[in-house]
Design an enzyme around this catalytic site. Structure first.
Site, PDB file in Angstrom:
ATOM      1  N   LYS A  32       0.951  -1.158  -0.297  1.00  7.10           N
ATOM      2  CA  LYS A  32       0.040  -0.116  -0.307  1.00  7.10           C
ATOM      3  C   LYS A  32       0.466   1.600   0.163  1.00  7.10           C
ATOM      4  O   LYS A  32       0.376   2.300  -1.036  1.00  7.10           O
ATOM      5  CB  LYS A  32      -0.962   0.210   1.442  1.00  7.10           C
ATOM      6  CG  LYS A  32      -1.554   1.872   0.966  1.00  7.10           C
ATOM      7  CD  LYS A  32      -2.066   1.429   3.040  1.00  7.10           C
ATOM      8  CE  LYS A  32      -0.891   1.475   3.844  1.00  7.10           C
ATOM      9  NZ  LYS A  32      -1.303   1.206   5.247  1.00  7.10           N
ATOM     10  N   THR A  33       2.066   0.779   0.586  1.00  6.87           N
ATOM     11  CA  THR A  33       2.208   2.140   1.446  1.00  6.87           C
ATOM     12  C   THR A  33       3.512   3.206  -0.679  1.00  6.87           C
ATOM     13  O   THR A  33       3.531   4.503  -0.569  1.00  6.87           O
ATOM     14  CB  THR A  33       3.776   2.123   2.576  1.00  6.87           C
ATOM     15  OG1 THR A  33       3.006   1.704   3.032  1.00  6.87           O
ATOM     16  CG2 THR A  33       4.661   3.859   2.358  1.00  6.87           C
TER      17      THR A  33
END
Length: 691
Positions: A32-33
């Site tokens: 996600k990051t």
């Protein structure tokens, strides 16, 4: 420019979908990051927005700093400036920034102070006492939580808390905050909402400024934060929220899972993108986690999977053990055998479960860190030092004055303090003008003199050091006979030398200190087992994870069972399993000491909700929770046989025809518990092993 070599097709879709509302369901370990970073780079490279037109909201300052660091990597030239201009921070820090610039529009003074929990307790203690209420029946610490929970609900027509005297205490508390020129954390968002309601031009300014809004950990947002997001996106709905409904575990502190479940109701044109490829755990661990969380009804639905070609890995081990004493000894033995300390964690449902492990690890010399037990910014000496600095910068800060006036002792008792309060001035001004006895006057003048210097022309580290030296605070600890005095001095030196020194001014330090996350003091210690609650482990990962005490009444806990609210407990179990990269060991005991009494426990229902294809059960007893699956699962019964090997086997290297070599970590009659090199922890009759 998107780096297609790094991203899978779902991640690329999340990066390229820049216009309109988007919800990215980002499962555990799905990158996600990296997607958030690539999405921001994509917007900047395409020229869709300047840095200052992007708002990236995180839930911790640590996450915000990591995001800024990642954004700066692999960019050059003007892009560094553009990245610096991005509004990246927590909801609270962004709201603080807005209020510093626009707070006067709703009557806030420019130099308002942010009050932390200790400050709130002090205010509430005075408020409750002044209202004629018994402090024993109205614990200030409890009321800090109640008021914070109420403010997390945002602007309401009326208070939702109908508790006796709630309105009276709540209103008096807020009046006192105004008098002290202070805001608490809940106010930071509430006041921005108030600002936007009362000053439409300010709202329009930020609506026009923020062309793209991104929100991390969206499942953890509360009502006030959601109200803020709705305001900012009324004209420009380019909002992208990253979250995982299966990891929503913070309802007890105001988070609303409905924010993510109802996203399409709030934003009817929203597109939902699922990130389901997990780059952390083995297929066996993901299969166990997926099968467990499917029992929840309140979810949008997704299944984690690994990239093609990843081997299945070890099944999730479920150990059934006689007692809690056996549990800590066997887990400690397994840890000693593998000795992968820094990549091993014990995740517990509640902090009280750590004691047995602490004692066992200490006796065996196993290094461990108790994450979350002692926080740097919660330590008395750190709070004292910050109070001194706050009073230096903000001489009207009565709360800081009251905290430090007796540290060290100066002969100013409660009667003298009461007289200062009666003057109607702030306490520093009152102390300067007060008529005191000779000794008291001398002590007061010495205290005041410590603050009488031009700190603004000095570096923050010079000013802080001078203040704490001249006030006698450092001397107090140098001369203290307390066994921890040297440690407290070391902590103060850490604050001055490694924290304050990073800031350009003392007000800047104070602002950041108020917003700073409280990291565990041992967070940087290497080669140690991590013991922490499952809540504290969210976002972390380890090679091996032990999950003890999976028993009814503990996990799920009694409150969830009583209220029929099992789904958040199940999400917590899902989070626990997905912290493991290679090995996950769940254990439960037949009996456990609880509050000094031995209680017989049933295994957690969550154990039997895991698909049997992904579980290997070891130990003794029968799991009664078999109504969730068509096939009855049993836990192997250990058959006692006549001993053929002498006692004192613990620690010896042994071998088994089928299981291979291993080390004995537990001995009970004719049964040995052995940590096998390739097959994990097994119980085997002595007659089947060789030395």
């Amino acid at each position: 420019m998107i780096d297609n070599g790094k991203l899978n097709k779902d991640q690329i879709k999340a990066v390229e979908k820049t216009e309109g509302p988007v919800l990215v369901l980002s499962g555990a370990g799905t990158g996600k990051t990296m997607v958030i970073k690539e999405r921001i780079h994509h917007i900047l490279f395409l020229g869709l927005a300047k840095g200052w037109q992007i708002l990236a909201l995180t839930f911790t300052n640590k996450a915000a700093n990591e995001m800024k660091t990642r954004l700066h990597k692999n960019v050059s030239g003007d892009f560094h400036t553009w990245v610096n201009d991005i509004w990246c921070g927590t909801f609270h820090s962004i709201c603080l920034r807005i209020l510093r610039s626009n707070g006067a529009r709703i009557g806030l003074q420019q130099n308002f102070i942010i009050f932390g929990e200790d400050d709130q307790k002090a205010v509430l203690k005075n408020v409750i006492t002044n209202l004629g209420l018994d402090i024993k029946n109205y614990n200030p610490a409890d009321w800090v939580e109640k008021i914070s929970f109420e403010k997390d609900k945002g602007i309401q027509d009326k208070h939702s808390n109908q508790e006796l005297n709630f309105d009276k205490i709540y209103d008096a508390y807020n009046v006192e905050l105004v008098r002290l020129n202070g805001l608490d954390f809940g106010d930071l968002i509430i006041k921005v909402l108030e600002l936007f309601n009362r000053a439409p031009d300010v709202l329009e300014k930020y609506q026009n400024q923020f062309k793209y809004i991104m929100v991390d950990e969206f499942q953890d947002t509360n009502a006030a934060q959601m109200q803020l997001l709705k305001k900012l996106t009324e004209k420009n709905p380019n909002i992208c929220c990253f979250g995982d409904d299966d990891q929503s575990i913070y309802s007890w502190r105001g988070a609303q899972i409905k924010n993510i479940l109802d996203f399409k109701k709030v934003f009817p044109d929203a597109e939902i993108i699922r990130l389901e490829t997990n780059y952390r755990s083995t297929p066996a661990i993901l299969g166990a986690a997926n099968s467990l969380i499917r029992h929840n009804m309140g979810r949008l639905g997704k299944d984690l999977k690994t990239p093609d070609g990843v081997s299945m890995g070890e099944k999730v081990h479920v150990l059934t053990l006689p007692t809690d004493r056996d549990e800590v000894r066997i887990i400690a033995g397994a840890i000693m055998d593998e000795r992968n300390f820094s990549q091993t964690a014990i995740l517990i449902r509640s902090g009280s479960l750590s004691r047995g492990f602490e004692e066992e690890f200490t006796s065996r010399g196993i290094p461990y860190r108790l994450v979350g037990a002692v926080k740097f910014y919660d330590r008395m000496e750190i709070r004292d030092a910050i109070a001194y600095i706050r009073l230096l910068v903000y001489s009207f800060d009565d709360l800081s004055f009251l905290r430090i006036i007796k540290k060290p002792r100066r002969g100013l008792g409660e009667a003298a303090i009461a007289n200062l309060r009666a003057s109607g001035e702030n306490l520093m001004s009152a102390l300067r003008a007060a008529k005191l006895s000779g000794k008291q006057r001398a002590n007061a003048d010495e205290f005041l003199k410590a603050f009488d210097f031009d700190w603004e022309i000095m570096t923050p580290i010079e000013a802080a050091t001078k203040l704490l030296e001249d006030s006698g605070y450092l001397k107090m600890w140098r001369e203290s006979k307390d066994t921890d005095a040297s440690e407290r001095l070391a902590n103060i030196n850490e604050l001055i030398g490694n924290v304050i020194s990073k800031y350009d001014s003392l007000p800047e330090f104070l602002e950041h200190a108020a917003l700073m996350i409280t990291e565990d003091e041992n967070s940087d210690v290497g080669e140690a087992i991590s013991i922490m609650t499952i809540h504290a482990a969210k976002g972390l990962e380890f090679d091996t994870v032990f999950l003890p005490a999976w028993e009814e009444g503990i996990f799920p806990n009694d409150i969830a069972m009583r209220d029929g609210d099992i789904e958040e407990e199940r999400r917590l179990a899902y989070v626990a399993i997905t912290r493991a990269r290679h090995k996950c060991i769940i254990s439960h005991t037949i009996s456990r000491m609880i509050f000094g009494k031995r209680e017989y426990k049933s295994p957690s229902r969550f154990i039997n909700e895991i698909d049997s294809d992904f579980v290997e059960c070891l130990g003794q007893g029968i799991n009664p929770y078999n109504h969730h699956q068509t096939e009855q699962k049993t836990i192997k019964k250990v058959k006692s046989k006549k001993s053929v090997i002498q006692n004192n086997m613990i620690g010896k290297l042994v071998s088994h025809t089928e299981l291979g070599s291993g080390v004995v970590i537990e001995e009970s009659g004719d049964i040995l518990t052995i940590a096998f090199k390739d097959k994990g922890i097994k119980k085997v009759a002595k007659q089947f092993i060789k030395l």
